[in-house]
Design a protein around this motif. Structure first.
Motif, PDB file in Angstrom:
ATOM      1  N   TRP A 229      20.407  27.461  19.961  1.00 47.10           N
ATOM      2  CA  TRP A 229      21.700  27.284  19.285  1.00 47.10           C
ATOM      3  C   TRP A 229      21.986  25.807  19.037  1.00 47.10           C
ATOM      4  N   PHE A 230      21.779  24.983  20.046  1.00 44.10           N
ATOM      5  CA  PHE A 230      22.026  23.549  19.898  1.00 44.10           C
ATOM      6  C   PHE A 230      21.144  22.966  18.801  1.00 44.10           C
ATOM      7  N   GLY A 231      19.886  23.392  18.765  1.00 38.62           N
ATOM      8  CA  GLY A 231      18.982  22.898  17.737  1.00 38.62           C
ATOM      9  C   GLY A 231      19.392  23.365  16.350  1.00 38.62           C
ATOM     10  N   GLU A 232      19.792  24.614  16.239  1.00 40.09           N
ATOM     11  CA  GLU A 232      20.191  25.171  14.950  1.00 40.09           C
ATOM     12  C   GLU A 232      21.409  24.447  14.378  1.00 40.09           C
ATOM     13  N   MET A 233      22.328  24.037  15.241  1.00 35.31           N
ATOM     14  CA  MET A 233      23.578  23.426  14.784  1.00 35.31           C
ATOM     15  C   MET A 233      23.540  21.895  14.754  1.00 35.31           C
ATOM     16  N   PHE A 234      22.426  21.313  15.157  1.00 33.89           N
ATOM     17  CA  PHE A 234      22.282  19.853  15.123  1.00 33.89           C
ATOM     18  C   PHE A 234      23.404  19.150  15.904  1.00 33.89           C
ATOM     19  N   PHE A 235      23.732  19.687  17.070  1.00 30.76           N
ATOM     20  CA  PHE A 235      24.801  19.095  17.867  1.00 30.76           C
ATOM     21  C   PHE A 235      24.404  17.719  18.387  1.00 30.76           C
ATOM     22  N   SER A 236      25.390  16.863  18.546  1.00 32.43           N
ATOM     23  CA  SER A 236      25.168  15.584  19.222  1.00 32.43           C
ATOM     24  C   SER A 236      24.955  15.838  20.699  1.00 32.43           C
ATOM     25  N   ARG A 237      24.393  14.862  21.398  1.00 34.10           N
ATOM     26  CA  ARG A 237      24.206  15.007  22.847  1.00 34.10           C
ATOM     27  C   ARG A 237      25.547  15.195  23.540  1.00 34.10           C
ATOM     28  N   GLU A 238      26.574  14.516  23.063  1.00 35.15           N
ATOM     29  CA  GLU A 238      27.900  14.646  23.674  1.00 35.15           C
ATOM     30  C   GLU A 238      28.439  16.067  23.531  1.00 35.15           C
ATOM     31  N   TYR A 247      30.197  26.362  29.643  1.00 35.60           N
ATOM     32  CA  TYR A 247      29.565  27.610  30.076  1.00 35.60           C
ATOM     33  C   TYR A 247      29.293  27.624  31.576  1.00 35.60           C
ATOM     34  N   PHE A 248      28.696  26.560  32.088  1.00 34.73           N
ATOM     35  CA  PHE A 248      28.249  26.547  33.484  1.00 34.73           C
ATOM     36  C   PHE A 248      29.281  25.994  34.453  1.00 34.73           C
ATOM     37  N   GLY A 249      30.320  25.345  33.937  1.00 38.70           N
ATOM     38  CA  GLY A 249      31.349  24.768  34.793  1.00 38.70           C
ATOM     39  C   GLY A 249      31.038  23.365  35.268  1.00 38.70           C
ATOM     40  N   GLU A 250      29.824  22.894  35.027  1.00 35.55           N
ATOM     41  CA  GLU A 250      29.407  21.546  35.395  1.00 35.55           C
ATOM     42  C   GLU A 250      28.155  21.194  34.596  1.00 35.55           C
ATOM     43  N   VAL A 251      27.847  19.908  34.592  1.00 33.52           N
ATOM     44  CA  VAL A 251      26.641  19.439  33.915  1.00 33.52           C
ATOM     45  C   VAL A 251      25.647  18.975  34.969  1.00 33.52           C
ATOM     46  N   ARG A 252      24.578  19.715  35.112  1.00 36.13           N
ATOM     47  CA  ARG A 252      23.511  19.359  36.052  1.00 36.13           C
ATOM     48  C   ARG A 252      22.291  18.926  35.257  1.00 36.13           C
ATOM     49  N   GLN A 253      21.610  17.903  35.726  1.00 38.52           N
ATOM     50  CA  GLN A 253      20.483  17.359  34.996  1.00 38.52           C
ATOM     51  C   GLN A 253      19.386  18.402  34.768  1.00 38.52           C
ATOM     52  N   GLU A 254      19.174  19.267  35.754  1.00 40.43           N
ATOM     53  CA  GLU A 254      18.133  20.278  35.590  1.00 40.43           C
ATOM     54  C   GLU A 254      18.499  21.289  34.494  1.00 40.43           C
ATOM     55  N   THR A 255      19.810  21.560  34.339  1.00 42.53           N
ATOM     56  CA  THR A 255      20.243  22.458  33.262  1.00 42.53           C
ATOM     57  C   THR A 255      20.049  21.800  31.909  1.00 42.53           C
ATOM     58  N   VAL A 256      20.420  20.534  31.807  1.00 42.09           N
ATOM     59  CA  VAL A 256      20.241  19.790  30.557  1.00 42.09           C
ATOM     60  C   VAL A 256      18.763  19.781  30.162  1.00 42.09           C
ATOM     61  N   SER A 257      17.896  19.506  31.116  1.00 33.95           N
ATOM     62  CA  SER A 257      16.463  19.456  30.823  1.00 33.95           C
ATOM     63  C   SER A 257      15.937  20.826  30.420  1.00 33.95           C
ATOM     64  N   ARG A 258      16.422  21.864  31.064  1.00 29.65           N
ATOM     65  CA  ARG A 258      15.958  23.220  30.731  1.00 29.65           C
ATOM     66  C   ARG A 258      16.347  23.577  29.300  1.00 29.65           C
ATOM     67  N   VAL A 259      17.550  23.195  28.900  1.00 33.16           N
ATOM     68  CA  VAL A 259      17.998  23.451  27.533  1.00 33.16           C
ATOM     69  C   VAL A 259      17.150  22.672  26.535  1.00 33.16           C
ATOM     70  N   ILE A 260      16.856  21.409  26.833  1.00 35.36           N
ATOM     71  CA  ILE A 260      16.066  20.579  25.922  1.00 35.36           C
ATOM     72  C   ILE A 260      14.652  21.118  25.767  1.00 35.36           C
ATOM     73  N   VAL A 261      14.041  21.534  26.858  1.00 37.68           N
ATOM     74  CA  VAL A 261      12.701  22.114  26.775  1.00 37.68           C
ATOM     75  C   VAL A 261      12.726  23.383  25.923  1.00 37.68           C
ATOM     76  N   HIS A 262      13.737  24.209  26.109  1.00 37.10           N
ATOM     77  CA  HIS A 262      13.848  25.426  25.298  1.00 37.10           C
ATOM     78  C   HIS A 262      14.101  25.095  23.832  1.00 37.10           C
ATOM     79  N   LYS A 263      14.781  23.992  23.564  1.00 38.29           N
ATOM     80  CA  LYS A 263      14.998  23.590  22.173  1.00 38.29           C
ATOM     81  C   LYS A 263      13.656  23.333  21.488  1.00 38.29           C
TER      82      LYS A 263
END
Length: 314
Positions: A229-238, A247-263
């Motif tokens: 979804w993030f890739g499709e919409m060209f969202f900024s990192r912010e 969605y998750f209630g917090e920003v954890r580095q491992e979650t951010v990395s998991r999303v980026i790898v899936h992108k």
């Protein structure tokens, strides 16, 4: 939208939808029925069918040529029905489901979204709430992770003799490394949408969102839905970080990395999908251009100095 009467077909696709209208009990033998194409899809042949003699307005999805290679129609209808039961998607009718044809109630009060809609943070938050409902649906009948999708397309490209991009070995090597890292960390399997084209988000007059087109839905890693979804919409990192927190209630580095790898993995999948479509589809769409763009973006993520760090964080 100009509607056509039965018997006025001028192309093979129009002949196909007319035959479906005559065969489906829902359409009463075709009496009073008119039809018109619905634009926007790049997998199937999509139509609107209306009853001029009374109530009735439907969206009819005719399986695109060759899509049985990568779409399980029974699983798609299962997902569509579960989404409809949760109020997330339109009503699904069983007529001709055994032939892979999906008939839904048309949503005349809704409109298909576009990329501009997702510049609005509140629209994005509403979409996150829709994903939360989706991820809480009863288990889907099909489990298909992003790696299953990629493996399927690699085999199809080879079997069909479809073109393969020149740097495929390098990209598939990085895909294999990501697979090892993801497998070691474990998959968080939930009912996943897997296809966030803007036209699949229907916006209601009150700003609510319904999801349509569940043909790629499966039990998949939770973060894949956000990566694609993030890739499709060209969202900024912010914006990405704000939605992860929503969605998750917090920003954890491992979650951010998991999303980026899936992108990156999502772009690998859709590049390969495009090469398959070049061989089998009869839709007027530049699949080669689409696939090469997806490939270049996947490579830009995998070439980034942070790629090894993202893999270690999984």
């Amino acid at each position: 939208m100009t509607m056509k009467a039965l018997g006025s077909a001028l192309s093979p696709m129009e002949e196909t939808i007319e035959a479906i209208i005559l065969d489906a009990p829902l359409f009463n033998g075709g009496r009073g029925m008119v039809y018109a194409p619905v634009s926007g899809g790049i997998s199937n042949e999509n139509w609107r069918v209306k009853n001029t003699d009374g109530p009735g307005d439907w969206f009819v999805k005719v399986p695109g040529n060759g899509t049985e290679l990568f779409i399980n129609r029974a699983a798609a209808i299962d997902a569509s029905k579960k989404a409809a039961a949760a109020g997330l998607g339109p009503k699904v009718h069983d007529d001709l489901g055994d032939r892979g044809v999906e008939i839904n109630d048309f949503l005349p009060g809704h409109r298909a979204s576009n990329h501009g809609d997702f510049a609005d943070l509140e629209t994005c938050k509403t979409t996150v709430r829709a994903y939360r409902i989706l991820h809480g649906l009863p288990e889907l009948v099909l489990t298909k992770t992003i790696f299953d999708m990629i493996d399927e397309h690699v085999d199809q490209v080879r079997d069909l003799g479809a073109p393969m991009y020149k740097d495929s070995d390098w990209i598939l090597l990085n895909t294999a490394i990501a697979r090892d890292a993801m497998t070691a960390s474990g998959f968080d399997l939930v009912p996943s949408f897997n296809d966030p084209m803007p036209g699949n988000f229907m916006i209601g007059p009150d700003g609510s969102i319904m999801l349509i087109d569940y043909e790629y839905a499966s039990m998949n890693d939770r973060c894949y839905d956000f990566g694609i979804w993030f890739g499709e919409m060209f969202f900024s990192r912010e914006r990405e970080l704000a939605l992860i927190e929503e969605y998750f209630g917090e920003v954890r580095q491992e979650t951010v990395s998991r999303v980026i790898v899936h992108k990156a993995l999502a772009d690998v999948k859709w590049c390969l999908w495009s090469m398959v479509q070049l061989k089998v589809s009869r839709l007027a769409f530049d699949f080669h251009k689409y696939g090469m763009w997806k490939k270049m973006r996947a490579r830009s993520i995998m070439e980034h100095p942070d790629w090894p760090t993202h893999l270690r964080r999984l």
